[in-house]
Motif scaffolding. Sequence first.
Motif, PDB file in Angstrom:
ATOM      1  N   ARG A 123      70.609  32.393  58.684  1.00  0.00           N
ATOM      2  CA  ARG A 123      70.947  33.763  58.248  1.00  0.00           C
ATOM      3  C   ARG A 123      72.297  34.175  58.829  1.00  0.00           C
ATOM      4  N   SER A 124      72.553  33.843  60.090  1.00  0.00           N
ATOM      5  CA  SER A 124      73.836  34.153  60.725  1.00  0.00           C
ATOM      6  C   SER A 124      74.987  33.466  59.994  1.00  0.00           C
ATOM      7  N   THR A 128      78.087  35.355  58.089  1.00  0.00           N
ATOM      8  CA  THR A 128      79.478  35.011  58.413  1.00  0.00           C
ATOM      9  C   THR A 128      80.232  34.577  57.161  1.00  0.00           C
ATOM     10  N   ASP A 129      79.612  33.721  56.367  1.00  0.00           N
ATOM     11  CA  ASP A 129      80.261  33.241  55.142  1.00  0.00           C
ATOM     12  C   ASP A 129      80.538  34.376  54.157  1.00  0.00           C
ATOM     13  N   ASP A 133      86.428  38.770  56.039  1.00  0.00           N
ATOM     14  CA  ASP A 133      87.360  38.202  57.014  1.00  0.00           C
ATOM     15  C   ASP A 133      86.809  38.454  58.411  1.00  0.00           C
ATOM     16  N   LEU A 134      87.510  37.942  59.409  1.00  0.00           N
ATOM     17  CA  LEU A 134      87.054  38.080  60.790  1.00  0.00           C
ATOM     18  C   LEU A 134      87.283  39.472  61.359  1.00  0.00           C
ATOM     19  N   LEU A 149      83.648  40.733  63.569  1.00  0.00           N
ATOM     20  CA  LEU A 149      82.990  39.437  63.429  1.00  0.00           C
ATOM     21  C   LEU A 149      83.648  38.415  64.359  1.00  0.00           C
ATOM     22  N   ARG A 150      84.952  38.480  64.513  1.00  0.00           N
ATOM     23  CA  ARG A 150      85.660  37.572  65.430  1.00  0.00           C
ATOM     24  C   ARG A 150      85.070  37.674  66.836  1.00  0.00           C
ATOM     25  N   ARG A 151      84.908  38.897  67.331  1.00  0.00           N
ATOM     26  CA  ARG A 151      84.364  39.095  68.685  1.00  0.00           C
ATOM     27  C   ARG A 151      82.932  38.576  68.775  1.00  0.00           C
TER      28      ARG A 151
END
Length: 180
Positions: A123-124, A128-129, A133-134, A149-151
């Motif tokens: 699921r994670s 993410t996909d 973007d990050l 999401l980057r962090r």
Amino acid sequence: MTDTPQHYAPRWNASERPEPPDAGGEREILTGVLDWHRATFEGKCAGLPPERLSERAVPPSGLSLHGMVRHLAGVERWWFRIQFSGEDVPLLYYSDDEPGQDFDDLDGDVEEAFAVWRAECERSRRITDDAPDLEATGIRRSTGAPISLRRILVNMIAEYARHNGHADLLRERIDGATGM
């Protein structure tokens, strides 16, 4: 010019980990390293009977591989589903009355704990996909502030790195298996 070493740290035999990319975009590198750490943890647990996975092999620590898989499933859910995606799903293996139940309550089925962890990891990955973007953000529950999401990916890599070190020690104490 420095010579290339001929002897490297021993590899973990039971692992069929995909190597993270050596080059690529930031998302590809971060998700590749996180998946490598996930596979590393699973490899450290492979081949042991369920009762050995629940063994607290490094006293006085109460850590076990079973407890860590429960903890990591809860961490995956917390960061990706609850904080980033804002899903209204219950916490796994946690309550304010029993905050340590992920590590402490090992009465459950080990295979079920691994199935829950694998499902949370999948699921994670989808979350993410699907993120544009990050820089995409969720809301940090403790402060109400945005978190990217980057962090979250960096936090998860650190979480797995820490627990993979614990898994190394536990596995070596359980059956002597070592390797990176």
